[in-house]
Design a protein around this motif. Structure first.
Motif, PDB file in Angstrom:
ATOM      1  N   UNK A 109       0.730  -1.270   0.024  1.00 53.08           N
ATOM      2  CA  UNK A 109      -0.036  -0.041  -0.071  1.00 53.08           C
ATOM      3  C   UNK A 109       0.859   1.277   0.011  1.00 53.08           C
ATOM      4  N   UNK A 110       0.226   2.248  -0.647  1.00 46.66           N
ATOM      5  CA  UNK A 110       1.150   3.627  -0.812  1.00 46.66           C
ATOM      6  C   UNK A 110      -0.002   4.551  -0.859  1.00 46.66           C
ATOM      7  N   UNK A 111      -0.446   4.920   0.472  1.00 47.70           N
ATOM      8  CA  UNK A 111      -1.675   6.031   0.500  1.00 47.70           C
ATOM      9  C   UNK A 111      -1.419   7.282   0.194  1.00 47.70           C
ATOM     10  N   UNK A 112      -2.255   7.814  -0.621  1.00 49.35           N
ATOM     11  CA  UNK A 112      -2.313   9.250  -1.269  1.00 49.35           C
ATOM     12  C   UNK A 112      -1.045   9.078  -2.606  1.00 49.35           C
ATOM     13  N   UNK A 113      -0.853   8.030  -2.814  1.00 48.32           N
ATOM     14  CA  UNK A 113       0.347   8.010  -4.019  1.00 48.32           C
ATOM     15  C   UNK A 113      -0.415   8.543  -5.188  1.00 48.32           C
ATOM     16  N   UNK A 114       0.504   8.971  -6.335  1.00 46.30           N
ATOM     17  CA  UNK A 114      -0.031   9.678  -7.608  1.00 46.30           C
ATOM     18  C   UNK A 114       0.775   8.833  -8.513  1.00 46.30           C
ATOM     19  N   UNK A 115       0.264   8.983  -9.702  1.00 48.17           N
ATOM     20  CA  UNK A 115       0.658   8.422 -10.953  1.00 48.17           C
ATOM     21  C   UNK A 115       2.450   8.575 -11.065  1.00 48.17           C
ATOM     22  N   UNK A 117      -8.263   0.502  -7.633  1.00 42.78           N
ATOM     23  CA  UNK A 117      -9.853   0.659  -8.134  1.00 42.78           C
ATOM     24  C   UNK A 117     -10.201   2.142  -7.387  1.00 42.78           C
ATOM     25  N   UNK A 118      -9.568   2.192  -6.030  1.00 43.98           N
ATOM     26  CA  UNK A 118     -10.009   3.580  -5.558  1.00 43.98           C
ATOM     27  C   UNK A 118      -9.225   4.931  -6.119  1.00 43.98           C
ATOM     28  N   UNK A 119      -8.493   4.665  -7.062  1.00 42.62           N
ATOM     29  CA  UNK A 119      -7.921   5.890  -7.901  1.00 42.62           C
ATOM     30  C   UNK A 119      -6.653   6.168  -7.162  1.00 42.62           C
ATOM     31  N   UNK A 120      -6.137   5.454  -6.362  1.00 38.77           N
ATOM     32  CA  UNK A 120      -4.750   5.717  -5.923  1.00 38.77           C
ATOM     33  C   UNK A 120      -3.866   4.738  -6.733  1.00 38.77           C
ATOM     34  N   UNK A 121      -2.632   4.569  -6.095  1.00 40.25           N
ATOM     35  CA  UNK A 121      -1.624   3.625  -6.599  1.00 40.25           C
ATOM     36  C   UNK A 121      -1.021   2.902  -5.844  1.00 40.25           C
ATOM     37  N   UNK A 122      -0.529   1.383  -5.959  1.00 39.37           N
ATOM     38  CA  UNK A 122       0.284   0.688  -5.082  1.00 39.37           C
ATOM     39  C   UNK A 122       1.608   0.141  -5.830  1.00 39.37           C
ATOM     40  N   UNK A 123       2.209  -0.338  -5.068  1.00 35.10           N
ATOM     41  CA  UNK A 123       3.756  -0.814  -5.540  1.00 35.10           C
ATOM     42  C   UNK A 123       3.446  -2.482  -5.546  1.00 35.10           C
ATOM     43  N   UNK A 124       3.719  -3.189  -6.665  1.00 32.56           N
ATOM     44  CA  UNK A 124       3.830  -4.629  -6.833  1.00 32.56           C
ATOM     45  C   UNK A 124       5.208  -5.097  -7.073  1.00 32.56           C
ATOM     46  N   UNK A 125       5.409  -6.189  -6.190  1.00 33.64           N
ATOM     47  CA  UNK A 125       6.774  -6.731  -6.204  1.00 33.64           C
ATOM     48  C   UNK A 125       6.768  -8.216  -6.755  1.00 33.64           C
ATOM     49  N   UNK A 126       7.329  -8.432  -8.172  1.00 32.52           N
ATOM     50  CA  UNK A 126       7.399  -9.918  -8.563  1.00 32.52           C
ATOM     51  C   UNK A 126       8.737 -10.558  -8.325  1.00 32.52           C
ATOM     52  N   UNK A 127       8.708 -11.517  -7.486  1.00 33.35           N
ATOM     53  CA  UNK A 127       9.870 -12.436  -7.649  1.00 33.35           C
ATOM     54  C   UNK A 127      10.095 -13.363  -8.876  1.00 33.35           C
ATOM     55  N   UNK A 128      11.145 -13.120  -9.786  1.00 34.13           N
ATOM     56  CA  UNK A 128      11.183 -14.029 -10.823  1.00 34.13           C
ATOM     57  C   UNK A 128      12.353 -14.824 -10.811  1.00 34.13           C
TER      58      UNK A 128
END
Length: 199
Positions: A31-37, A143-154
């Protein structure tokens, strides 16, 4: 929070162009509350600052201390076992437009090496005798208009030994390391990321 692997494969990430021989081991969201693009670089800087200034929980420090000790004793982490030794760097596969991006990335003291960094995704890598690992980070609208960080381990395990190693450490990753990482990364955004938007 652990999320389905499709959350990574369905995104139009550049990593898909040249990491097809790596398997997706884990995908997590933070989660990254209040994050923008435009806050992905801010988030990356916050993570690096947190790594350099915050101590991981005692259980995580213990697990990594054991891992590095075993690696030293058994020769898992020698230069010959790593990037440019046992395996070629992912950088060798990059198209020119991506190859130019890693040079501008802020340095960090963690064990990973920068591969590339764009406005909404980045990749870092680590290789040793057990595995060649890519940490892919992506910035995704929610979905709420914010942004989140996603981490994938390959990962690309080193034969049967690497597959057994990955299976052996899986419980520790899910029960200790990833939950602690979630708390640390979400805290990093609150401490070093979000406030910078208001300065």
């Amino acid at each position: 929070m652990r999320i389905p692997k499709a959350a990574h494969t369905e995104q139009p990430w550049r990593i898909h162009e040249f990491a097809h021989d790596f398997r997706i081991e884990d995908v997590w969201s933070f989660r990254a509350p209040d994050a923008g693009p435009d806050d992905f670089p801010v988030m990356l800087d916050a993570l690096k600052k947190a790594y350099d200034t915050r101590k991981a929980p005692a259980a995580v420090r213990f697990l990594f201390a054991v891992r590095w000790k075993l690696g030293a004793l058994l020769g898992w982490d020698t230069p010959r076992a790593g990037l440019g030794g046992r395996v070629a760097s992912l950088r060798d596969r990059l198209p020119p437009d991506l190859a130019r991006t890693a040079a501008g990335a802020a340095p960090c003291t963690d064990p990973f090496t920068e591969v590339y960094q764009l406005d909404n995704e980045a990749a870092r890598e680590l290789a040793n005798k057990t595995v060649h690992d890519i940490m892919h980070l992506g910035w995704v609208p929610t979905s709420d208009g914010g942004y989140e960080l996603r981490m994938a381990a390959l990962v690309k395990p080193n034969g049967l030994f690497g597959r057994l190693y990955m299976a052996a450490i899986a419980p520790f990753r899910y029960l200790i390391v990833y939950p602690a990482l979630t708390r640390q990364w979400e805290r990093a955004w609150l401490d070093h990321g979000r406030p910078q938007r208001h300065i």
